[in-house]
Design an enzyme around this catalytic site. Structure first.
Site, PDB file in Angstrom:
ATOM      1  N   GLU A 150      17.571  12.254  65.968  1.00  0.00           N
ATOM      2  CA  GLU A 150      16.980  11.102  66.667  1.00  0.00           C
ATOM      3  C   GLU A 150      17.601  10.826  68.032  1.00  0.00           C
ATOM      4  O   GLU A 150      18.166   9.760  68.266  1.00  0.00           O
ATOM      5  CB  GLU A 150      17.085   9.854  65.785  1.00  0.00           C
ATOM      6  CG  GLU A 150      16.259   9.961  64.515  1.00  0.00           C
ATOM      7  CD  GLU A 150      16.133   8.645  63.741  1.00  0.00           C
ATOM      8  OE1 GLU A 150      16.878   7.707  64.066  1.00  0.00           O
ATOM      9  OE2 GLU A 150      15.281   8.564  62.857  1.00  0.00           O
ATOM     10  N   GLU A 303      11.612  12.364  57.823  1.00  0.00           N
ATOM     11  CA  GLU A 303      12.212  11.233  57.114  1.00  0.00           C
ATOM     12  C   GLU A 303      11.141  10.219  56.757  1.00  0.00           C
ATOM     13  O   GLU A 303      10.238   9.954  57.559  1.00  0.00           O
ATOM     14  CB  GLU A 303      13.275  10.530  57.975  1.00  0.00           C
ATOM     15  CG  GLU A 303      14.515  11.333  58.269  1.00  0.00           C
ATOM     16  CD  GLU A 303      15.578  10.514  59.024  1.00  0.00           C
ATOM     17  OE1 GLU A 303      15.520   9.279  58.994  1.00  0.00           O
ATOM     18  OE2 GLU A 303      16.444  11.141  59.658  1.00  0.00           O
TER      19      GLU A 303
END
Lengths: 668, 668, 668
Positions: A150, A303
């Site tokens: 991320e 995710e």
């Protein structure tokens, strides 16, 4: 299409075994195996453990864990741990720490907390990537490489300042060209050397009061982050050219231009965290954006939460069946995976209340473990039915990161500018009508679409205006809106009257734009009939070749056009001068679809989402009932088999509240 | 009165031609000329363009523009470009950049972004002012000099710290005197040397928790800003003593004491940006404050928006006729100009959505251009009818910047302290009754007023208490309120019981003050009759010589006085112990006016504003209908000619919704 | 028990005579004497006056003031003035100034504004304490020593960073131990040396995203503050071992662990500032917390406001009788004093609108002075009737500072975590039923209680779980709630399933926890009957040995247990899985009390508070009617004398709105 030899749906997710003792590890792997997990991602946060001092690596513990995973015949994505450098590195090389927008040097802590331009950071990241690549490249469990985690830091250090200036030199060549592109005559901002350019920060307020500089800075951060990603990716790719390399994109995707980043990856990986308050169509649109970022190819959901989050104000637990619906929604829109954060709930830190497949009790005696296991079993049964499948859409919605940035940076006409939500207003009617949509990048080939919607296409660059003009001329139906055609890629309003390059195709220009407060509204009328309300912004347009299809009903601009259409070439260009309420907009879009004979996948009643993917095995339809009531779908004359229970169905069918069907056409 | 040979109403505004090519420039000037524009302000933001490196000036481009303006027989105010120093200067001399209240050195960017005490800034500002003065002083188009733009920075750099200490030495002489005036025994704040005094910042929280220091700091900033203005003004004045020198005051006028600054200018120039949500009377009061700042003489409105702003949350476009009403409101209250920001909409930067006379389309085919042109034509017809005219008011409202500062700095009794809005509560009934009002500076001659209102005169300095006492003794009617007579100019409560110096005149003292939450209220009663409600603050007073005119109806202090009056000398002093609702306050003020035979200009029905100015040509009445309904005004027996259409009228007349009349008495 | 030779109720408060001239001082002392004041606290803020330069002391002025106080036969607490160091000290030794959480070095200003770990600060504080101790230790008026004022700074300077690391070395010994206790494998936070540990600040966001570090930092600050207090206290104690030494604890008591600090003092002194919007029971609970901090012994209320505050949003004046009720509430719950801030209203600074016994008018002609005088007279009449008295409670509520910290630091499941308010939800029914409550420290002896309530006992440390388990086994009744038994003292969830160590006693475990938005709710049902609503959090529990006493009525977890009980050993453990509305909770608690035959002091109707204290003179009952209606109390068969008016009463009695009775049993 897929890098994996025998295609299947990836099922599993983030595994942080460095937190557990051996006994727990073994128990976890058995539970995961039993739940159908086939793929794990690790060791995302283990840099400090893997490199306890500079250049000394400790990988034995990881070797052992990988052995155990392989013993269970599970695969894994090996993650470089470079999203969280060790404390010793921050201490030894303060340059790896970023400076924040307030000009403050950060101290070590948190994660994703490094300067992506730091030479030392890049050197150390490349070093560990190299060691990992060499050590693990031929392991049998290896499915691919996952770089860092991320990305998303904005750094304002001296080095970034320097590199930003270099980036500007490359972009503009001369200081005169920069002055011209930045239109620095406004407020006396001329510069005479690149060294006079300052980063847009809280120290000069340029980050909010100088959109031109801020836009270039955001582009620079995207480019720098790509370099930072490539710094590791090229090493991993070289080690195993046949395996995919990628990173996972944060669910909050505004600040890095993913349309620019994803092409540097072998596949788009993204983290899907819908909010309990989201319309079910909203994450569907985000999936479609990721599919678009990946060029229409299938991508990876890396995710999702198997249950509640910890970082929302009120972290609701997932309702029974909700995880399954979220998983199938991703698969329906182009994902080849359903990965979860996380396998086993952490015992400490910021995320210890985040849901996991294995909860604090450590065994399988939970609702969530059972739901995940059932899902795992279903996905295994689906095999490669739709893996690699693509979606053919006849309708496109133009979406652009830089337009997003520019619109929300702009001062005026309203503070309520929310590009993502606004684009969703146009996505939603199509979603509700079961019409597949492509989120379209401005450089895509437009000719494959019958209908294009371009919500608030404020920034017009790289001849997108001309392309849209041509699209209409060639017979396309275009729907444009308020806030269209204002600025070039430097946020300069160089087109004269709005909608700039689309003035001719739309056959009108915008004289003024009124901003309405949230509690204010106007009405949309045809003759004496009021179709509904409108608000947000109200353009006052002057028609040239367009005709008014509906007019305002209120205020001093009553009777002035609010919906117009313009026959142009072989196509037609529509303009809406104000935000229409849902029912009016849906009716309008329905008409546009009808005019080009765009059909829904199926007709349905109830809160059911329908999507389709097609690969060489054929088409697969996904029917997801997000509602609390039974929904019905008219399958028409064809026969379909439900891949989840092997029932065959035809005509009007009913889907229980919360249920999911995965249908394949049966050729009888 | 006016510096301009043949008086007329200035019409035009900010022109930023450095943004445009020659062709656009020429087209703009023709459009402006056709719209009746007679005066431009330039080149406000061109420092970087004018002085590309230290001491090297490039003025040719400006010469050419001024030639073109003069070719159209327009005048201009030449603006020193010193509100935005060039980037090279910030780089070469970091001292010109300010330090913010959080102690952070700012980096180059934005505008009005310099340390007003920086010797280098002042040197360079004086240098360019000198060059401009010499080069342009005898140009025929020159109407005056405009210094910088909207001063308003607060700087906290080391140099300002040093100069603040010097300023304190000058103000207090000895450290003992400072300790006494600052009452440093509270919380152990004694200092033993001026070097121990720190600026009130976020680093010590004194900016909000030490009102005494903050007040002196605010005075210091005002004084420093005046020096900074004078640094240029004296040069410009010397070059052409016959031309006015001034700056434009930001519409948000709290942080610099304009009553102190304006006397240093030849005329007050201010930027009038009413909000769509403002009561129409609110900008009227602001105009009256500016007239007061200019000593009652006419002033200049230097900026208004010809249409929407860009910096409000919801930037509404001006309704048809709205710009005209705003323009006439300024003229009605004492302005000799109606200037606009801006002539041609910028194509980039923070303000590109701000309205302009010439919009993005670049021609005159817009509603706004037409409205401006019609206004220009009207103003030209009015010639010098009321130019230089003054307003004689029999009613005054005391207004004071330092009182504003002190009141809102004070901790307790309520957080809802908003001086400007509170003063407006007292202005509004007079405005609605068509009674001219002077906003009164505490050093003005009070004897010319029959009725004085002193809302929340918390800070009593320079014998204003004694002056008001004398005013009443001499026959005046005074209305004082809660929060009166607390502190001296150092925010010390040295008067004993409130209302301090007015205790005798008001004949009472305040024992306690209750603070009400917004949802709480009390009632105002006379005997059994409830007149209405009150709230905000409720003083519990002890009467000495005053009598209760009305009492509270609720709470444990029911039956205690809420309105009192006290015959004192030949006059009468009224006190209101709580904020009265509008109808009660209006009735009260009406009674006060009646007691001194103060008459409205005219009686009216509807939302009409009436104001008057008088010069040697006689009186001019302005009648502005801000409402959506026709309003009526009773002109009485006299005859009046409407200067806008040459109709003569008498008795009851009707004004269309949104219309404006400009009347002169006809002596028949 | 009390350090004062002849016990009496302390009455008086903060006196800042350095602000006044001699004449005012003399007048004040007379007024205070007449009001019954017997004790003053001074000179809290006079450091700068007492030590004008390093090591040079000026105490003559104080000698004279103490002489005058003694002349009036009043006592005083001598306060070291160390909460506000002189400006010269901050200038000469910048190390005494703290660094804030944003990493900014503070500049001199404000108060309580020093680094509690600064060696120089401690040196200078000890020096002045030594001089004061020597000079004043045998003065006849001296009642005790008051150290500094309302400690509460959090400092983040380099020295604190260094000392924090040392503190960690002492706590954890080895870096491995620290890594384990901090569970640094989460997010890759391993450290290899204590020098790598950074303070949790805004520069790394660890203050909110790393609860483990933040918890230890908060412990470190408490320990450092204790050292800082002891630095002075030991000197004062040595000078006069017979006199109490203490400091006053800020009314906002979260950030320093008072349960850890108070044992270092001879008595707990605290500042009681209830809000107008508080439930009357809320300050009662705070008093009980302070009594608990002081080990059940009587304590001192050191500050209250005689009228309004200045720092609340709306500073309401105290209603007639309100000060008296506030004073008696403190006395009822264990205070031996009723002290006020302040004696005479300051004329300047931040607190000039704060109420005082002597107001701005400077004489006794005010409601407040009269009320205070009446109170003073009453307290004098009560003599030592209940001084030193203690309260025997059969019901305890567990309360813990570190649990408070940890709960509110935790990310998830809800943002609405407010420990103090949540504990009050459980206190309130007991308060309303006139049942005395002890706030219980986790290390206290639990065996003296019949019923224990442990609201949200998230952090379980030092075997509190085992202690509670034993408590139930031994016959106790325990009520536990959602958010129980999660974390150890390092915020690690090491207990497996919740409620961790209480799983066996409660007979259940918590599978999931749903977070409800404020507008959401569920219902509490027994069979078909709905008892009421619940919300906030909803645990989904799995019963082991417990039985469901009530179930949810809504959502997918309808019919799952919301209230459970478990017979365990000789006792019973109850669990509530969701926040119950008041009426349901009260009914439940009533049942628990009944099951162990816990009786209220008296039965009552109306908003009356009843409390009791007992010393060697016997029991004293306090009956305080906080309501606006007459309340009734059933005294039963016994006879009671009202110490305030010597009336004797029995059976059902009535208490006027707002009135207070102080009763002693009459043995007839």
């Amino acid at each position: 299409m897929s890098y994996i030899s025998k295609p299947y749906i990836l099922f599993g997710g983030d595994f942080n075994p460095e937190q557990w003792d051996r006994q727990t590890l073994e128990k976890d792997l058995l539970l995961l195996k039993n739940a159908g997990v086939n793929t794990l991602t690790l060791p995302v946060f283990a840099w400090a453990k893997m490199e306890p001092e500079e250049g000394r690596y400790e990988f034995d513990w990881l070797d052992e864990i990988l052995d155990r995973i392989e013993a269970y015949e599970m695969k894994y994505f090996l993650a470089t741990p470079t999203c969280a450098q060790p404390a010793w590195m921050s201490k030894k090389y303060p340059e790896v720490l970023p400076v924040d927008i307030a000009g403050r040097k950060r101290t070590h802590g948190m994660r994703v907390f490094f300067c992506y331009n730091s030479p030392k950071y890049r050197e150390r990241a490349a070093a560990i990537a190299t060691v990992m690549a060499e050590r693990y490249k031929f392991r049998k469990g290896l499915s691919g490489w996952h770089v860092a985690n991320e990305y998303g830091t904005y750094c304002y250090c001296e080095n970034c300042q320097k590199r930003f200036r270099q980036w500007l030199v490359e972009r503009y060549g001369t200081i005169n060209s920069l002055n011209e592109h930045w239109h620095t005559t406004f407020w006396g901002r001329q510069v005479y050397s690149f060294d006079e350019v300052m980063l847009p920060t809280e120290l000069n307020d340029d980050y909010r009061f100088n959109p031109t500089v801020q836009l270039d800075y955001m582009r620079f951060v995207t480019d720098s982050t790509i370099e930072c990603y490539e710094n590791e990716a090229r090493i991993l790719k070289k080690a195993r050219p046949d395996l995919p390399v990628f990173t996972n994109i944060s669910g909050y995707i505004k600040k890095l231009n993913q349309f620019k980043m994803v092409p540097h990856m072998d596949v788009a990986g993204w983290d899907n965290y819908p909010w309990p308050t989201d319309d079910p169509g909203f994450p569907a649109m985000k999936h479609d954006i990721m599919r678009a970022a990946n060029g229409g190819k299938s991508y990876y959901v890396m995710e999702q939460s198997p249950n509640q989050q910890n970082w929302q104000p009120y972290n609701k637990i997932k309702r029974p069946g909700e995880v399954r619906r979220i998983a199938y929604q991703g698969l329906a829109h182009g994902s080849d995976s359903s990965m979860f954060f996380q396998m086993h709930q952490s015992i400490a830190g910021q995320e210890k209340f985040h849901g996991a497949i294995i909860g604090r009790n450590g065994d399988g005696n939970t609702r969530i473990y059972r739901e995940i296991s059932e899902l795992g079993e279903e996905l295994a049964r689906l095999e490669d039915r739709f893996v690699g499948g693509r979606t053919q859409a006849e309708v496109g919605i133009l979406f652009d990161w830089e337009n997003w940035w520019a619109l929300e940076l702009t001062s005026g006409p309203t503070k309520d500018m929310d590009y993502l939500q606004e684009v969703f207003r146009y996505y939603k009617p199509l979603y509700d009508m079961n019409v597949p949509v492509d989120m379209v990048h401005y450089q895509d080939d437009l000719s494959k679409y019958k209908v294009l919607i371009a919500p608030m296409l404020y920034m017009m660059k790289d001849h997108i205006g001309e392309k849209l003009d041509q699209f209409v001329k060639d017979g396309g139906v275009l729907l444009a809106t308020y806030m269209t055609g204002y600025a070039d890629e430097n946020d300069r309003c160089v087109f004269g009257a709005y909608p700039g390059p689309l003035r001719k195709a739309l056959g009108l220009w915008v004289e003024e734009t009124d901003a309405l407060r949230p509690e204010e509204e106007n009405t949309v009328c045809i003759g004496d009939r009021t179709l509904g309300i409108c608000g947000f912004l109200c353009d006052l347009v002057q028609l040239e070749t367009a005709k008014a299809e509906a007019v305002y009903g209120q205020d001093f601009y009553a009777d002035r056009p609010v919906i117009t259409s313009n026959k142009y070439g072989r196509g037609r260009a529509w303009y809406i001068a104000s935000r229409l309420e849902y029912k009016v907009l849906k009716q309008l879009i329905k008409g546009l679809l009808k005019s080009r004979r765009v059909e829904p996948l199926f007709e349905s009643e109830g809160q059911v989402e329908i999507a389709v993917r097609e690969n060489k095995k054929g088409k697969t339809y996904f029917l997801i009932n997000h509602g609390n009531e039974t929904a019905s779908v008219d399958l028409g004359a064809g026969y379909y088999g439900n891949l989840l229970n092997h029932h065959t169905m035809q005509g009007e069918i009913f889907i229980a509240a919360g249920d999911v069907l995965v249908l394949m056409p049966v050729h009888n």
